[in-house]
Enzyme design. Structure first.
Site, PDB file in Angstrom:
ATOM      1  N   GLU A   1     -38.268  -8.806  22.973  1.00  0.00           N
ATOM      2  CA  GLU A   1     -39.280  -9.091  21.935  1.00  0.00           C
ATOM      3  C   GLU A   1     -39.311 -10.568  21.579  1.00  0.00           C
ATOM      4  O   GLU A   1     -40.369 -11.158  21.398  1.00  0.00           O
ATOM      5  CB  GLU A   1     -38.989  -8.288  20.655  1.00  0.00           C
ATOM      6  CG  GLU A   1     -39.306  -6.815  20.730  1.00  0.00           C
ATOM      7  CD  GLU A   1     -38.109  -5.981  21.157  1.00  0.00           C
ATOM      8  OE1 GLU A   1     -37.199  -6.516  21.848  1.00  0.00           O
ATOM      9  OE2 GLU A   1     -38.080  -4.786  20.807  1.00  0.00           O
TER      10      GLU A   1
ATOM     11  N   ASP B   1     -36.071   7.431  23.787  1.00  0.00           N
ATOM     12  CA  ASP B   1     -35.627   6.892  22.501  1.00  0.00           C
ATOM     13  C   ASP B   1     -36.762   6.800  21.480  1.00  0.00           C
ATOM     14  O   ASP B   1     -37.924   6.655  21.831  1.00  0.00           O
ATOM     15  CB  ASP B   1     -35.007   5.493  22.690  1.00  0.00           C
ATOM     16  CG  ASP B   1     -35.984   4.510  23.316  1.00  0.00           C
ATOM     17  OD1 ASP B   1     -36.725   4.927  24.225  1.00  0.00           O
ATOM     18  OD2 ASP B   1     -36.022   3.344  22.893  1.00  0.00           O
ATOM     19  N   GLU B   2     -36.355   6.869  20.236  1.00  0.00           N
ATOM     20  CA  GLU B   2     -37.175   6.496  19.082  1.00  0.00           C
ATOM     21  C   GLU B   2     -38.555   7.146  19.031  1.00  0.00           C
ATOM     22  O   GLU B   2     -39.533   6.492  18.665  1.00  0.00           O
ATOM     23  CB  GLU B   2     -37.330   4.969  19.034  1.00  0.00           C
ATOM     24  CG  GLU B   2     -35.999   4.254  18.848  1.00  0.00           C
ATOM     25  CD  GLU B   2     -36.140   2.750  18.732  1.00  0.00           C
ATOM     26  OE1 GLU B   2     -35.609   2.200  17.768  1.00  0.00           O
ATOM     27  OE2 GLU B   2     -36.767   2.118  19.604  1.00  0.00           O
TER      28      GLU B   2
ATOM     29  N   ASP C   1     -43.517   0.036  28.087  1.00  0.00           N
ATOM     30  CA  ASP C   1     -43.367   0.062  26.627  1.00  0.00           C
ATOM     31  C   ASP C   1     -44.703  -0.365  26.063  1.00  0.00           C
ATOM     32  O   ASP C   1     -45.586  -0.820  26.802  1.00  0.00           O
ATOM     33  CB  ASP C   1     -42.242  -0.889  26.161  1.00  0.00           C
ATOM     34  CG  ASP C   1     -41.540  -0.360  24.914  1.00  0.00           C
ATOM     35  OD1 ASP C   1     -42.231  -0.149  23.911  1.00  0.00           O
ATOM     36  OD2 ASP C   1     -40.318  -0.143  24.959  1.00  0.00           O
TER      37      ASP C   1
ATOM     38  N   TYR D   1     -25.935  -5.385  23.057  1.00  0.00           N
ATOM     39  CA  TYR D   1     -27.329  -5.804  22.897  1.00  0.00           C
ATOM     40  C   TYR D   1     -27.391  -7.328  22.885  1.00  0.00           C
ATOM     41  O   TYR D   1     -27.189  -7.969  21.854  1.00  0.00           O
ATOM     42  CB  TYR D   1     -27.934  -5.172  21.632  1.00  0.00           C
ATOM     43  CG  TYR D   1     -28.588  -3.841  21.925  1.00  0.00           C
ATOM     44  CD1 TYR D   1     -27.974  -2.935  22.782  1.00  0.00           C
ATOM     45  CD2 TYR D   1     -29.812  -3.482  21.385  1.00  0.00           C
ATOM     46  CE1 TYR D   1     -28.567  -1.714  23.075  1.00  0.00           C
ATOM     47  CE2 TYR D   1     -30.415  -2.263  21.678  1.00  0.00           C
ATOM     48  CZ  TYR D   1     -29.781  -1.386  22.527  1.00  0.00           C
ATOM     49  OH  TYR D   1     -30.366  -0.184  22.827  1.00  0.00           O
TER      50      TYR D   1
ATOM     51  N   HIS E   1     -42.759   5.177  22.791  1.00  0.00           N
ATOM     52  CA  HIS E   1     -42.896   3.800  23.285  1.00  0.00           C
ATOM     53  C   HIS E   1     -43.983   3.734  24.352  1.00  0.00           C
ATOM     54  O   HIS E   1     -43.838   3.021  25.345  1.00  0.00           O
ATOM     55  CB  HIS E   1     -41.562   3.295  23.866  1.00  0.00           C
ATOM     56  CG  HIS E   1     -40.572   2.881  22.824  1.00  0.00           C
ATOM     57  ND1 HIS E   1     -40.614   1.660  22.201  1.00  0.00           N
ATOM     58  CD2 HIS E   1     -39.509   3.534  22.289  1.00  0.00           C
ATOM     59  CE1 HIS E   1     -39.617   1.569  21.323  1.00  0.00           C
ATOM     60  NE2 HIS E   1     -38.935   2.703  21.356  1.00  0.00           N
TER      61      HIS E   1
ATOM     62  N   TRP F   1     -33.266  -6.880  25.526  1.00  0.00           N
ATOM     63  CA  TRP F   1     -34.593  -6.576  24.992  1.00  0.00           C
ATOM     64  C   TRP F   1     -35.311  -7.899  24.769  1.00  0.00           C
ATOM     65  O   TRP F   1     -34.711  -8.870  24.319  1.00  0.00           O
ATOM     66  CB  TRP F   1     -34.458  -5.785  23.683  1.00  0.00           C
ATOM     67  CG  TRP F   1     -33.768  -4.482  23.895  1.00  0.00           C
ATOM     68  CD1 TRP F   1     -32.480  -4.164  23.577  1.00  0.00           C
ATOM     69  CD2 TRP F   1     -34.318  -3.312  24.524  1.00  0.00           C
ATOM     70  NE1 TRP F   1     -32.209  -2.874  23.957  1.00  0.00           N
ATOM     71  CE2 TRP F   1     -33.321  -2.326  24.535  1.00  0.00           C
ATOM     72  CE3 TRP F   1     -35.566  -3.003  25.071  1.00  0.00           C
ATOM     73  CZ2 TRP F   1     -33.515  -1.062  25.072  1.00  0.00           C
ATOM     74  CZ3 TRP F   1     -35.762  -1.740  25.598  1.00  0.00           C
ATOM     75  CH2 TRP F   1     -34.752  -0.787  25.598  1.00  0.00           C
TER      76      TRP F   1
ATOM     77  N   ASP G   1     -29.721  -9.287  23.008  1.00  0.00           N
ATOM     78  CA  ASP G   1     -30.873  -9.946  22.367  1.00  0.00           C
ATOM     79  C   ASP G   1     -30.481 -10.515  21.004  1.00  0.00           C
ATOM     80  O   ASP G   1     -31.292 -11.169  20.351  1.00  0.00           O
ATOM     81  CB  ASP G   1     -32.065  -8.984  22.229  1.00  0.00           C
ATOM     82  CG  ASP G   1     -31.729  -7.664  21.538  1.00  0.00           C
ATOM     83  OD1 ASP G   1     -30.536  -7.295  21.484  1.00  0.00           O
ATOM     84  OD2 ASP G   1     -32.659  -6.997  21.058  1.00  0.00           O
TER      85      ASP G   1
HETATM   86  C1  ACM Z   1     -33.355   1.263  22.215  1.00  0.00           C
HETATM   87  O1  ACM Z   1     -32.797   0.206  21.876  1.00  0.00           O
HETATM   88  N1  ACM Z   1     -34.429   1.699  21.563  1.00  0.00           N
HETATM   89  C2  ACM Z   1     -32.886   2.057  23.322  1.00  0.00           C
END
Ligand code: ACM
Length: 698
Positions: free
Chosen positions: A479, A335-336, A203, A427, A280, A477, A429
């Site tokens: 971050e 993704d994204e 990433d 999720y 990413h 995740w 996080d």
């Molecule tokens: C993601 O949370 N962007 C897969």
């Protein structure tokens, strides 16, 4: 004589009665020993079916281990058992006081490839399974029972998983977690019968796997100029040369990665590597800018899909990845993607023309299809985040559903497998308790109970489609998770809820019972040096959200100014949301907070007739990461006729950006009479969102 006879008879009767009482007591005692156990066995995940008694078989120093399996399985099981507290001496001739593990392929129909049965009586504990994995899981059940119950209750356990895929993802890019940390989590995953570890290896924040053909990926892409993701993200996002004094980060050498794969395999866990594409990918495209559209470092997140050299690069990387990771599935992200440079990139435009692609979604789909063909040609399959559905799903792809469940359901509708990891349940996080009691997280509120309540198969799905729901995954995740201790606090105990969602049938699930078992598990994890969240100190949801509120405006008609509508995605149920008596919790996205994005809110409530009023107020939420701020100005006015309004107050507020989730009431107190109430709130210098849950009138 007669008297004697009577006396004698009475005496006999008494004696018979005595015998009866002794018999009854003995029977009762026996019955006591074999009394049915009603309590759930204190293990996670809850087994499929148990028929247990209160009597417990206790292993002791004289107990012997008997393993009836092919030799190599026996060696592996022995080696594993020696690493657990069950350090029993091995004696294949032992007939009693034993822990027996027996493998019998004929059992497969009854126990599945991961299932097992456990039978316990005075002679000991017998685990039977068709496979080594089944025996391994039976052993985990025994281990937990021995630790949590002092032994294994007499009776039988029949167990097998609900889903084949029970996963956890760790994002090692945003903050790097070393090999030893990953092994420690693998140990815990095995205990709770989780079988897939998805590593988010690449990433923007760091490339974490050595690729021999492209050394710059880790020489530059694995290091950055600040250890904390948030500081780095908000201050230039620079990479650093490996070994330079400003370099923070790290990566797994190929040898490290192979060691992790082997360690996981010994614990019946497959590691699924994720290599992000097409987006990413800032770190890869700074190390190798020639694979971006403009060939400039630090400029783009997306690979150039028009350039054949991009495919050569990705295929070379994936070839090395597949050499290291034997997993049937390779995760390719998806993704994204911003796709920002594709519309103006001559090569991307040429590709779209040649391939007759109508839009950039189809260009992304072209990349995914082409990469899938490559991965399939090596005998492997792809998993991608649900965006891989956009522009057409690749024929053999498995979808990992994260933006809700729609992507996963769409995938199974078209005959594809889906792994469910919707943000609202999976999720990890997000905050798991009152945010002011925890270190900063990305936002949200996802307590253990909510994770536990997730059912990956909606009732509306028919059996054939339901069988395509491959399983469930919890995602970490990173971050906002900079340290190993913090990461463990976010993982445990919520991953145990994921474990039970993935393994146990809905019929055996009950939160209050799971909560008790989770408390035991937290203590166990602490005793083994993990840093779980202290579940016994859980504060719970925002108290206001716990029960509906009755007040003068509840259920009354509310009108929104057309210049300040609420945002449909945060409607909180629509026009009645601000007078429905339902207050919001810690999470702006919990369905009780109404969100306004166009500069503010401006609503009028009609009470139906004039009332004496003493207070009017509303709570707002501020959490700056998702750009939700307090209002800079609130004006409250009243009217008897909805034409002439009297202003009761204007409150000015200095909005300050900070790191904490906060709530503040903006209101008026006094004495007035009115039928109509107008409540106006405006955003300040940061603009962003306003979130409000209820306008309370008393
Ligand atoms: C993601 O949370 N962007 C897969």
């Amino acid at each position: 004589m007669y008297l004697w006879k009577i006396l004698h008879k009475t005496n006999k009767k008494i004696q018979n009665m005595k015998q009866l009482i002794i018999l009854a007591t003995t029977l009762l005692m026996i019955a006591g020993c074999t009394q049915k156990r009603t309590e759930q066995l204190n293990v996670i995940p809850a087994p499929l079916s148990t028929d247990l008694q209160t009597k417990v078989f206790v292993l002791n120093t004289d107990s012997r281990l008997v393993i009836e399996t092919p030799t190599e399985v026996k060696e592996r099981l022995l080696a594993y058992i020696l690493s657990t507290p069950l350090t029993l001496a091995s004696d294949d001739a032992a007939q009693s006081n034993r822990l027996l593990l027996r493998m019998d392929a004929k059992l497969e129909n009854t126990t599945s490839t991961e299932g097992y049965t456990i039978t316990t009586d005075d002679n000991g504990i017998e685990i039977e399974a068709a496979t080594e994995t089944g025996l391994f899981y039976g052993l985990q059940t025994v281990l937990q029972a021995v630790e949590n119950e002092g032994g294994m209750p007499h009776g039988t356990i029949t167990d097998r998983p609900r889903f084949a895929y029970r996963g956890m993802m760790i994002d090692v890019s945003r903050h790097f977690f070393d090999k030893e940390f990953i092994k420690k989590q693998i140990d815990a995953m095995a205990r709770y019968k989780m079988n897939r570890l998805h590593l988010h290896l690449t990433d923007a924040a760091g490339w974490r796997l050595e690729i021999k053909k492209y050394p710059r990926l880790t020489q530059l892409g694995a290091w950055r100029d600040h250890p904390l993701w948030k500081v780095w993200w908000n201050s230039g996002r620079l990479y650093a040369e490996e070994g330079s004094k400003n370099a923070h980060g790290g990566y797994y050498t190929q040898e490290d990665a192979r060691e992790l794969v082997a360690y996981a395999a010994e614990r019946h866990i497959t590691i699924i590597p994720e290599i992000e594409m097409p987006a990413h990918s800032e770190e890869a495209l700074t190390a190798y800018p020639e694979y971006s559209c403009t060939h400039e470092p630090y400029k783009q997140a997306d690979f150039c899909v028009g350039n054949d050299a991009t495919f050569e690069f990705l295929e070379n990387v994936l070839s090395e990845v597949m050499e290291i990771f034997p997993s049937e599935y390779i995760h390719i992200g998806g993704d994204e993607a911003g796709k920002a440079s594709w519309p103006t990139c001559p090569l991307c435009q040429k590709r779209m023309k040649e391939e007759r692609l109508k839009n950039v979604n189809e260009l992304q789909s072209y990349l995914i299809h082409r990469i899938e063909r490559f991965i399939n040609s090596k005998g492997r399959k792809i998993i991608g985040w649900d965006e891989i559905l956009d522009g057409g799903l690749a024929p053999n792809a498995t979808v990992m559903s994260w933006r809700g469940t729609e992507g996963g359901l769409k995938a199974v509708e078209s005959g594809h497998k889906a792994i469910m990891s919707p943000g609202t349940y999976c999720y990890l996080d997000q905050y798991q308790d009152a945010p002011h009691t925890l270190p900063e997280a990305i936002g949200g509120y996802l307590p253990l109970k909510k994770v536990y309540g997730y059912n990956p198969v909606p009732d509306t799905l028919d059996a054939e489609k339901a069988s395509l729901i491959y399983g469930v995954q919890g995602n970490l995740w990173a971050e906002y998770i900079p340290t190993p201790e913090h990461m463990e606090m976010m993982i445990y105990p919520r991953i145990l809820a994921i474990s039970e969602v993935g393994w146990s049938m809905p019929e055996v699930k009950e939160y209050s019972k799971f909560h008790k078992r989770a408390l035991t598990a937290v203590e166990h994890l602490k005793s083994k040096g993990y840093n779980p969240f202290e579940l016994d100190k859980e504060v719970g949801n925002r108290p206001e959200a716990e029960k509906p509120l009755t007040h003068l405006a509840k259920g009354k008609k509310i009108t929104y100014s057309p210049r300040a509508p609420y945002f449909d995605g945060y409607s909180a149920g629509g026009d009645s949301a601000l007078t429905d008596g339902i207050r919001g919790g810690w999470n702006n996205n919990d369905g009780a907070w109404q969100g306004f994005i166009k500069g503010g809110a401006d609503v009028t409530i009609d009470l139906g007739k004039s009332y004496p009023i003493n207070s009017i107020g509303a709570d707002f939420m501020q959490i700056c990461n998702p750009e939700i701020f307090m209002p800079a100005q609130v004006t409250i006015s009243v009217s008897q006729d909805n034409e002439t309004y009297e202003e009761l107050t204007t409150i000015n507020h200095d909005v300050v950006r900070d790191d904490v989730l906060s709530f503040k009431n903006f209101g008026w107190k006094g004495e007035t009479n009115a039928r109509y109430i107008r409540y106006q709130a405006k955003t300040g210098k940061f603009r962003g969102w306003l979130f409000v849950d209820e306008i309370v009138v008393e």
